[in-house]
Design a protein around this motif. Structure first.
Motif, PDB file in Angstrom:
ATOM      1  N   MET A   1       0.833  -1.200   0.000  1.00 45.04           N
ATOM      2  CA  MET A   1       0.000   0.000   0.000  1.00 45.04           C
ATOM      3  C   MET A   1       0.867   1.249   0.000  1.00 45.04           C
ATOM      4  O   MET A   1       0.571   2.239  -0.675  1.00 45.04           O
ATOM      5  CB  MET A   1      -0.921  -0.008   1.216  1.00 45.04           C
ATOM      6  N   ALA A   2       1.969   1.197   0.753  1.00 43.40           N
ATOM      7  CA  ALA A   2       2.880   2.349   0.782  1.00 43.40           C
ATOM      8  C   ALA A   2       3.455   2.613  -0.596  1.00 43.40           C
ATOM      9  O   ALA A   2       3.638   3.772  -1.004  1.00 43.40           O
ATOM     10  CB  ALA A   2       4.000   2.096   1.787  1.00 43.40           C
ATOM     11  N   GLY A   3       3.706   1.537  -1.338  1.00 44.01           N
ATOM     12  CA  GLY A   3       4.266   1.690  -2.678  1.00 44.01           C
ATOM     13  C   GLY A   3       3.304   2.290  -3.671  1.00 44.01           C
ATOM     14  O   GLY A   3       3.718   2.897  -4.667  1.00 44.01           O
ATOM     15  N   THR A   4       2.004   2.154  -3.408  1.00 49.52           N
ATOM     16  CA  THR A   4       0.999   2.681  -4.341  1.00 49.52           C
ATOM     17  C   THR A   4       0.350   3.974  -3.843  1.00 49.52           C
ATOM     18  O   THR A   4      -0.571   4.491  -4.475  1.00 49.52           O
ATOM     19  CB  THR A   4      -0.101   1.638  -4.581  1.00 49.52           C
ATOM     20  N   GLY A   5       0.810   4.463  -2.701  1.00 50.45           N
ATOM     21  CA  GLY A   5       0.269   5.705  -2.163  1.00 50.45           C
ATOM     22  C   GLY A   5      -0.996   5.543  -1.348  1.00 50.45           C
ATOM     23  O   GLY A   5      -1.597   6.537  -0.929  1.00 50.45           O
ATOM     24  N   GLU A   6      -1.430   4.311  -1.105  1.00 55.92           N
ATOM     25  CA  GLU A   6      -2.610   4.081  -0.260  1.00 55.92           C
ATOM     26  C   GLU A   6      -2.238   4.250   1.212  1.00 55.92           C
ATOM     27  O   GLU A   6      -1.077   4.104   1.595  1.00 55.92           O
ATOM     28  CB  GLU A   6      -3.154   2.672  -0.492  1.00 55.92           C
ATOM     29  N   ARG A   7      -3.264   4.524   2.016  1.00 58.59           N
ATOM     30  CA  ARG A   7      -3.031   4.719   3.442  1.00 58.59           C
ATOM     31  C   ARG A   7      -3.961   3.790   4.233  1.00 58.59           C
ATOM     32  O   ARG A   7      -5.180   3.950   4.187  1.00 58.59           O
ATOM     33  CB  ARG A   7      -3.288   6.178   3.848  1.00 58.59           C
ATOM     34  N   PRO A   8      -3.393   2.831   4.963  1.00 67.97           N
ATOM     35  CA  PRO A   8      -4.229   1.911   5.742  1.00 67.97           C
ATOM     36  C   PRO A   8      -4.811   2.588   6.972  1.00 67.97           C
ATOM     37  O   PRO A   8      -4.434   3.703   7.333  1.00 67.97           O
ATOM     38  CB  PRO A   8      -3.241   0.813   6.142  1.00 67.97           C
ATOM     39  N   ARG A   9      -5.747   1.903   7.613  1.00 76.89           N
ATOM     40  CA  ARG A   9      -6.334   2.427   8.840  1.00 76.89           C
ATOM     41  C   ARG A   9      -5.332   2.346   9.987  1.00 76.89           C
ATOM     42  O   ARG A   9      -4.530   1.427  10.067  1.00 76.89           O
ATOM     43  CB  ARG A   9      -7.600   1.646   9.212  1.00 76.89           C
ATOM     44  N   TRP A  10      -5.421   3.318  10.870  1.00 73.27           N
ATOM     45  CA  TRP A  10      -4.591   3.359  12.077  1.00 73.27           C
ATOM     46  C   TRP A  10      -4.868   2.119  12.930  1.00 73.27           C
ATOM     47  O   TRP A  10      -5.981   1.630  13.011  1.00 73.27           O
ATOM     48  CB  TRP A  10      -4.939   4.641  12.842  1.00 73.27           C
ATOM     49  N   HIS A  11      -3.824   1.612  13.571  1.00 75.34           N
ATOM     50  CA  HIS A  11      -3.919   0.465  14.474  1.00 75.34           C
ATOM     51  C   HIS A  11      -4.414  -0.796  13.765  1.00 75.34           C
ATOM     52  O   HIS A  11      -5.334  -1.468  14.211  1.00 75.34           O
ATOM     53  CB  HIS A  11      -4.812   0.781  15.682  1.00 75.34           C
ATOM     54  N   THR A  12      -3.785  -1.092  12.648  1.00 74.46           N
ATOM     55  CA  THR A  12      -4.015  -2.344  11.949  1.00 74.46           C
ATOM     56  C   THR A  12      -2.658  -2.938  11.590  1.00 74.46           C
ATOM     57  O   THR A  12      -1.647  -2.212  11.529  1.00 74.46           O
ATOM     58  CB  THR A  12      -4.817  -2.138  10.653  1.00 74.46           C
ATOM     59  N   PRO A  13      -2.575  -4.243  11.346  1.00 69.49           N
ATOM     60  CA  PRO A  13      -1.300  -4.828  10.920  1.00 69.49           C
ATOM     61  C   PRO A  13      -0.784  -4.188   9.639  1.00 69.49           C
ATOM     62  O   PRO A  13       0.427  -4.003   9.473  1.00 69.49           O
ATOM     63  CB  PRO A  13      -1.648  -6.310  10.717  1.00 69.49           C
ATOM     64  N   GLU A  14      -1.695  -3.851   8.736  1.00 68.02           N
ATOM     65  CA  GLU A  14      -1.278  -3.205   7.475  1.00 68.02           C
ATOM     66  C   GLU A  14      -0.588  -1.864   7.740  1.00 68.02           C
ATOM     67  O   GLU A  14       0.372  -1.502   7.057  1.00 68.02           O
ATOM     68  CB  GLU A  14      -2.494  -2.998   6.568  1.00 68.02           C
ATOM     69  N   ALA A  15      -1.077  -1.133   8.759  1.00 68.96           N
ATOM     70  CA  ALA A  15      -0.464   0.154   9.090  1.00 68.96           C
ATOM     71  C   ALA A  15       0.971  -0.032   9.569  1.00 68.96           C
ATOM     72  O   ALA A  15       1.847   0.799   9.293  1.00 68.96           O
ATOM     73  CB  ALA A  15      -1.294   0.869  10.159  1.00 68.96           C
ATOM     74  N   LEU A  16       1.222  -1.122  10.290  1.00 69.87           N
ATOM     75  CA  LEU A  16       2.588  -1.403  10.726  1.00 69.87           C
ATOM     76  C   LEU A  16       3.497  -1.672   9.533  1.00 69.87           C
ATOM     77  O   LEU A  16       4.627  -1.175   9.476  1.00 69.87           O
ATOM     78  CB  LEU A  16       2.587  -2.606  11.672  1.00 69.87           C
ATOM     79  N   GLY A  17       3.016  -2.473   8.588  1.00 74.12           N
ATOM     80  CA  GLY A  17       3.805  -2.726   7.390  1.00 74.12           C
ATOM     81  C   GLY A  17       4.051  -1.455   6.603  1.00 74.12           C
ATOM     82  O   GLY A  17       5.146  -1.241   6.065  1.00 74.12           O
ATOM     83  N   TRP A  18       3.027  -0.609   6.531  1.00 73.00           N
ATOM     84  CA  TRP A  18       3.152   0.683   5.848  1.00 73.00           C
ATOM     85  C   TRP A  18       4.246   1.524   6.504  1.00 73.00           C
ATOM     86  O   TRP A  18       5.110   2.094   5.823  1.00 73.00           O
ATOM     87  CB  TRP A  18       1.804   1.392   5.925  1.00 73.00           C
ATOM     88  N   SER A  19       4.237   1.590   7.839  1.00 68.71           N
ATOM     89  CA  SER A  19       5.242   2.376   8.563  1.00 68.71           C
ATOM     90  C   SER A  19       6.635   1.806   8.364  1.00 68.71           C
ATOM     91  O   SER A  19       7.614   2.555   8.288  1.00 68.71           O
ATOM     92  CB  SER A  19       4.895   2.416  10.048  1.00 68.71           C
ATOM     93  N   ALA A  20       6.738   0.472   8.284  1.00 64.86           N
ATOM     94  CA  ALA A  20       8.039  -0.145   8.047  1.00 64.86           C
ATOM     95  C   ALA A  20       8.602   0.282   6.703  1.00 64.86           C
ATOM     96  O   ALA A  20       9.817   0.533   6.561  1.00 64.86           O
ATOM     97  CB  ALA A  20       7.913  -1.651   8.133  1.00 64.86           C
ATOM     98  N   SER A  21       7.748   0.369   5.683  1.00 66.33           N
ATOM     99  CA  SER A  21       8.204   0.813   4.361  1.00 66.33           C
ATOM    100  C   SER A  21       8.665   2.257   4.395  1.00 66.33           C
ATOM    101  O   SER A  21       9.675   2.610   3.783  1.00 66.33           O
ATOM    102  CB  SER A  21       7.075   0.649   3.337  1.00 66.33           C
ATOM    103  N   VAL A  22       7.924   3.098   5.090  1.00 63.60           N
ATOM    104  CA  VAL A  22       8.326   4.507   5.228  1.00 63.60           C
ATOM    105  C   VAL A  22       9.670   4.596   5.926  1.00 63.60           C
ATOM    106  O   VAL A  22      10.539   5.397   5.559  1.00 63.60           O
ATOM    107  CB  VAL A  22       7.243   5.281   6.002  1.00 63.60           C
TER     108      VAL A  22
END
Length: 237
Positions: A212-233
């Motif tokens: 999602m980070a690679g495509t510019g999407e933003r996951p919901r706060w406090h989800t596993p996807e948000a953690l992965g997004w933050s790791a990419s950042v």
């Protein structure tokens, strides 16, 4: 905040009859027993503020409270806010997943039930109230204050953050942002490795968040996807 001398508060605590008055006096007395904390009645919380940081002990009264029968209140949660972190999030929206404005400055939070089985104090009998509060204050100094201290030093967070904060739906993302906001990028990467290993069952969600980070999407706060997004950042810093 407290404006009455502790001796006067103790007298009020013993003499109070209505359950709401007992809880108010008890909470004010309890704040006086904890270094730097004040009782904020409008928010039903004990709060300690210093250098843009706010530590909150959220209280809650029992729905079963009845004067002369049962009067007690409990610690519901512990929360840390940091004004500097909130300012960083506003200035760097591309580095953080959006969250409600009310928690824009949040560092971490925990249910006190997850930390201790002794989460309430009973103040039914007037003559017992001061001693019971002293015992409860001692317990908070043993459990709550070290928890706040663990979140106070960014460079120590990777070692001192309790596992309960680092679940896939917990406050790992907020702690990662706290480290990044204070320039502790190496510690943030170490914390991410600890989170990734602790939550091995959520690797697929982490990968989805990174995509999602690679495509510019933003996951919901406090989800596993948000953690992965933050790791990419984090990898870009």
């Amino acid at each position: 905040m407290n404006v009455t001398q502790p001796d006067d508060l103790t007298v009020r605590l013993i003499q109070a009859e209505k359950s709401a008055d007992v809880v108010h006096a008890g909470a004010a007395c309890l704040a006086g027993m904890l270094d730097g904390f004040g009782w904020v009645r409008s928010r039903q919380s004990l709060e300690r503020r210093a250098a843009g940081r706010c530590e909150v002990i959220q209280l809650a009264k029992s729905n079963r409270n009845r004067s002369g029968s049962l009067i007690k209140f409990m610690v519901a949660s512990l929360t840390v806010f940091d004004a500097g972190l909130g300012a960083w999030r506003r200035a760097n929206p591309e580095l953080t997943v959006g969250r409600p404005e009310s928690v824009e400055s949040i560092v971490c939070a925990a249910s006190f039930l997850d930390l201790s089985g002794q989460y309430f104090v009973v103040l039914t009998r007037p003559e017992d109230r001061p001693a019971r509060l002293e015992q409860f204050a001692a317990h908070l100094r043993e459990i709550a204050l070290p928890w706040f201290a663990a979140a106070a030093e960014p460079e120590q967070a990777v070692l001192t953050a309790p596992d309960a904060l680092l679940t896939a739906w917990g406050f790992a993302q907020d702690l990662l942002e706290f480290l990044v906001s204070t320039g502790h990028h190496a510690q943030a990467r170490m914390l991410w490795e600890r989170v990734r290993k602790q939550n091995s069952a959520h690797q697929q969600a982490f990968v989805a968040g990174q995509a999602m980070a690679g495509t510019g999407e933003r996951p919901r706060w406090h989800t596993p996807e948000a953690l992965g997004w933050s790791a990419s950042v984090l990898e870009l810093l």
